[in-house]
Design an enzyme around this catalytic site. Structure first.
Site, mmCIF file in Angstrom:
data_model
loop_
_atom_site.group_PDB
_atom_site.id
_atom_site.type_symbol
_atom_site.label_atom_id
_atom_site.label_comp_id
_atom_site.label_asym_id
_atom_site.label_seq_id
_atom_site.Cartn_x
_atom_site.Cartn_y
_atom_site.Cartn_z
ATOM 1 N N SER A 266 0.828 -1.341 0.196
ATOM 2 C CA SER A 266 -0.051 -0.090 -0.016
ATOM 3 C C SER A 266 0.790 1.330 0.086
ATOM 4 C CB SER A 266 -1.069 -0.168 1.116
ATOM 5 O OG SER A 266 -0.092 0.363 2.403
ATOM 6 N N LYS A 267 0.351 2.404 -0.239
ATOM 7 C CA LYS A 267 1.013 3.741 -0.339
ATOM 8 C C LYS A 267 1.675 3.818 1.008
ATOM 9 C CE LYS A 267 -0.747 8.160 -0.220
ATOM 10 N NZ LYS A 267 0.420 8.765 0.609
ATOM 11 N N ARG A 268 0.688 3.308 2.289
ATOM 12 C CA ARG A 268 1.282 3.672 3.545
ATOM 13 C C ARG A 268 2.569 2.866 3.806
ATOM 14 N NH1 ARG A 268 -3.206 1.746 6.804
ATOM 15 N NH2 ARG A 268 -4.404 2.497 5.115
ATOM 16 N N GLY A 270 4.886 2.224 1.332
ATOM 17 C CA GLY A 270 5.930 3.054 0.673
ATOM 18 C C GLY A 270 6.476 4.172 1.560
ATOM 19 N N ASP A 271 5.643 4.951 2.412
ATOM 20 C CA ASP A 271 5.678 6.328 3.092
ATOM 21 C C ASP A 271 6.565 5.597 4.329
ATOM 22 O OD1 ASP A 271 4.301 7.650 1.496
ATOM 23 O OD2 ASP A 271 2.308 7.641 2.496
#
Ligand code: GLU
Length: 514
Positions: A266-268, A270-271
Site C-alpha cells: 500500500s501507499k502507507r 511506501g511512506d
C-alpha cells in the site's frame, strides 16, 4: 485455448487516483503478451462510477504508461476501430444488453429502496445468514420476480426508480479455466444477484466490463487477483448474453505484497519504508498531498520495468537483466506464479544501479545535463562523462553522481568532521600545503599516477607514513571521507582546482588531534 484467435488485450483502469505500481505491472504483462504474439494493446478507461472520478487521474495513467515504455495501440488518445475507449462515452451501448437479459429470463427489475435493502440486510444478519441480495432473499424483495406483472408494468410506465439485477440460479457450479490458477469452481449459492444497470442508466463495472471485452474482441483478460471473485459472475454474463464461445481467457495475477510479505503493498508501506508506490509523482487534487514517484526519485524506466516484470513472473533461466525486447521474447503467462510477490526495495535499487552502470555515457550526460545546468556548473560533456565513470560503481541513482559527487563540480564548503577529529594533527596542515607544492610541478592535465608518485615522494622526504595524510588529502579536496579512487578523483578535478582547495583547507581546518 483458442490458439487461432488474434491476441487482443486491454488494460482497463478506473481513473480514481494515481496508478499504483501494481497496476503498472498489470499493464506491462498485458503489453508483453500483446507484443509477443503480434497482438493489440488496448487502453480502456473504466469511468462509469462518476462518484469516484478524480481529475487528472486519466492523464496520469497515460503518462505513466508512456514513461515505462508501454505503447498503446488503441485507446482514448490513439483512437481505433472500437472507439470511444472511455466507458462514460459508451453509456448508450450497455443498457440494451441488460434488457436483452431480462427478456431471456436472466435478469430482472428491482424496485427496492435503500431502506428496503437495509432492512433485508439486518434481517439476514440477525438470523446469521449472508446479508446478500441473492437467489433466496430476492423472493422477499420488490422486484419483477415477486410483484404481479401488471404492477411491474405500472411501475415502469410511471417511471419508478429501478435497477436491473442478474438472476443467478440457486445452486449451480460455475467453472472456468484461469491460465495462472487452473480450474476455478464456484457455486452460485455463494454469489449474489449483482446490479448490472444502475438507476441512472449507467452500467455497473461488471456489465460494462464484459460488454466491452466482448465488443472489443478481447482474447485475454489479464488483471489483478482482486478481480478473481468477480470472474464467476462475468462467466455467467458471457453465458447469458450468448457469448460463451468467444469468452476471453482469464489470467488473474498474484498480488504485490509488502516487503515483509503479508498483505497487499500500500501507499502507507511506501511512506513507512521510504520507497515510491507510484510510477510518477502525484499531487492529490483535493488535499494537495504529494506522493513520490519512481521517476522523480531517480529510477530509470528500464529498471522499473525490469523489476516489475520479475515480481510474479519467472523466466526459464537465471537471467535477471531484461530489456523490454528481452521481456517480450521471454514472457509467457504460464510462467506467472500463483502466489503473491514480495516487493523488495534492495532489489529495486540494485536494478537501478545495474542500469546506471550499463547505460551509454552520452545518455547519462543527457539525463544529468538539466541537473548540472540548474546548479549553474560550467562543465563540458566529456568531463561529466568521466565523473560518471568514477562515480557509477558507488551510487544507485544518476542524480547521486551530481549530489554525492558535488566535489567534482565545486569546492567543498564543509569538511568531514570525523576525519578532522581523528586525523588532523598539528602538522597536518603543513603537509597539506607541502603536497600542494609537490603537485605544483605537474601539468594541468597530469595523469593519476603522477599525483600518486608525487605524493609518495613527498611522504618519503617528509619522513611520514602515507596513511597519515592520505585521508586528510581526500577530505581537503572533496570534503567527503569516501569516494572514488583518490588519484583518479584528483586527476579529473585537475591541478588548477585541486591546489586552491588544498590551500583553503589548510587555512580553514583547525587541528583536532593533540
Ligand atoms: N476497472 C477495473 C480496475 O480498475 C478493471 C478490472 C479488469 O481488468 O477487469 O482495475
Amino acid at each position: 485455448m483458442s490458439t487461432e484467435r488474434p491476441v487482443r488485450v486491454r488494460f482497463a483502469p478506473s481513473p480514481t487516483g494515481p496508478l499504483h505500481i501494481g497496476g503498472v505491472r498489470t499493464a506491462l504483462y498485458n503489453y508483453l503478451l500483446a507484443r509477443k504474439h503480434g497482438g493489440t494493446m488496448i487502453l480502456r478507461i473504466e469511468d462509469t462510477d462518476q462518484n469516484r472520478f478524480v481529475p487528472g487521474a486519466e492523464q496520469y495513467i497515460m503518462e505513466s504508461l508512456k514513461w515505462v515504455g508501454i505503447e498503446i495501440d488503441e485507446g482514448i488518445e490513439q483512437g481505433g476501430p472500437h472507439a470511444p475507449y472511455r466507458q462514460s462515452e459508451r453509456k448508450p451501448m450497455y443498457a440494451q444488453y441488460a434488457y436483452d437479459m431480462i427478456e431471456k429470463g436472466y435478469a430482472y427489475y428491482a424496485f427496492d429502496t435503500e431502506e428496503d435493502i437495509e432492512q433485508m440486510r439486518k434481517r439476514l444478519e440477525a438470523s446469521k445468514m449472508q446479508p446478500a441480495y441473492d437467489s433466496v432473499s430476492r423472493m422477499s424483495m420488490k422486484n419483477s420476480l415477486t410483484l404481479p406483472a401488471d404492477e411491474v408494468k405500472a411501475r415502469l410506465e410511471r417511471g419508478d426508480n429501478y435497477v436491473i439485477r442478474i438472476k443467478l440460479p440457486r445452486k449451480e457450479e460455475v467453472r472456468f479455466h484461469d491460465v495462472i490458477r487452473g480450474w476455478v469452481v464456484v457455486n452460485t449459492s455463494t454469489m449474489d444477484d449483482k446490479v448490472l444497470l444502475k438507476g441512472d442508466g449507467m452500467p455497473t463495472y461488471h456489465l460494462a466490463n464484459v460488454v466491452d471485452d466482448y465488443l472489443m474482441g478481447i482474447s485475454h483478460v489479464i488483471r489483478g487477483e482482486e478481480w478473481l471473485p468477480s470472474a464467476p459472475l462475468h462467466v455467467m454474463l458471457y453465458r447469458y448474453l450468448g457469448w460463451e464461445e468467444v469468452m476471453p481467457q482469464f489470467a488473474h495475477l498474484p498480488l504485490l505484497l509488502k516487503p515483509e510479505g503479508n498483505g497487499k503493498l500500500s501507499k502507507r508501506d511506501g511512506d513507512r519504508l521510504g520507497f515510491p508506490v507510484f510510477p510518477l509523482q502525484w499531487t492529490d487534487p483535493k488535499t494537495n498531498e504529494v506522493s513520490s514517484g519512481y521517476k522523480e526519485s531517480g529510477y530509470y524506466p528500464e529498471a522499473v520495468t525490469n523489476m516489475l516484470a520479475l515480481l510474479g513472473w519467472h523466466p526459464s533461466g537465471n537471467q535477471e537483466m531484461f530489456s523490454m525486447e528481452d521481456l517480450i521474447a521471454e514472457f509467457s503467462l504460464e510462467r506467472v506464479s500463483k502466489s503473491g510477490a514480495k516487493f523488495d526495495l534492495q532489489k529495486a535499487l540494485w536494478f537501478n544501479q545495474q542500469y546506471l552502470q550499463q547505460k551509454p555515457l552520452n545518455e547519462q550526460y543527457e539525463i544529468l545535463k538539466p541537473m548540472i545546468e540548474a546548479k549553474g556548473y560550467d562543465v563540458c560533456q566529456e568531463y561529466v562523462e568521466q565523473v560518471v565513470v568514477l562515480m557509477r560503481e558507488k551510487v544507485q541513482f544518476a542524480k547521486d553522481v551530481v549530489e554525492e559527487g558535488y566535489y567534482f563540480f565545486e569546492a567543498p564548503k564543509e569538511y568531514d568532521q570525523e576525519v578532522v577529529r581523528k586525523k588532523w594533527k598539528a602538522e597536518t596542515n603543513t603537509h597539506i600545503l607541502g603536497l600542494a607544492q609537490a603537485f605544483e610541478g605537474l601539468a594541468a592535465d597530469a595523469a593519476a599516477e603522477l599525483y600518486e608518485n608525487a605524493f609518495k615522494q613527498y611522504c618519503e622526504t617528509a619522513g611520514i607514513k602515507t596513511g597519515e595524510v592520505l585521508q586528510p588529502l581526500r577530505v581537503a579536496v572533496s570534503g567527503a571521507p569516501m569516494g572514488p579512487p583518490i588519484w583518479d578523483m584528483i586527476a579529473l578535478i585537475g591541478k588548477d582546482y585541486v591546489l586552491p582547495r588544498l590551500r583553503e583547507a589548510a587555512a580553514k581546518i583547525q587541528p583536532a588531534v593533540a
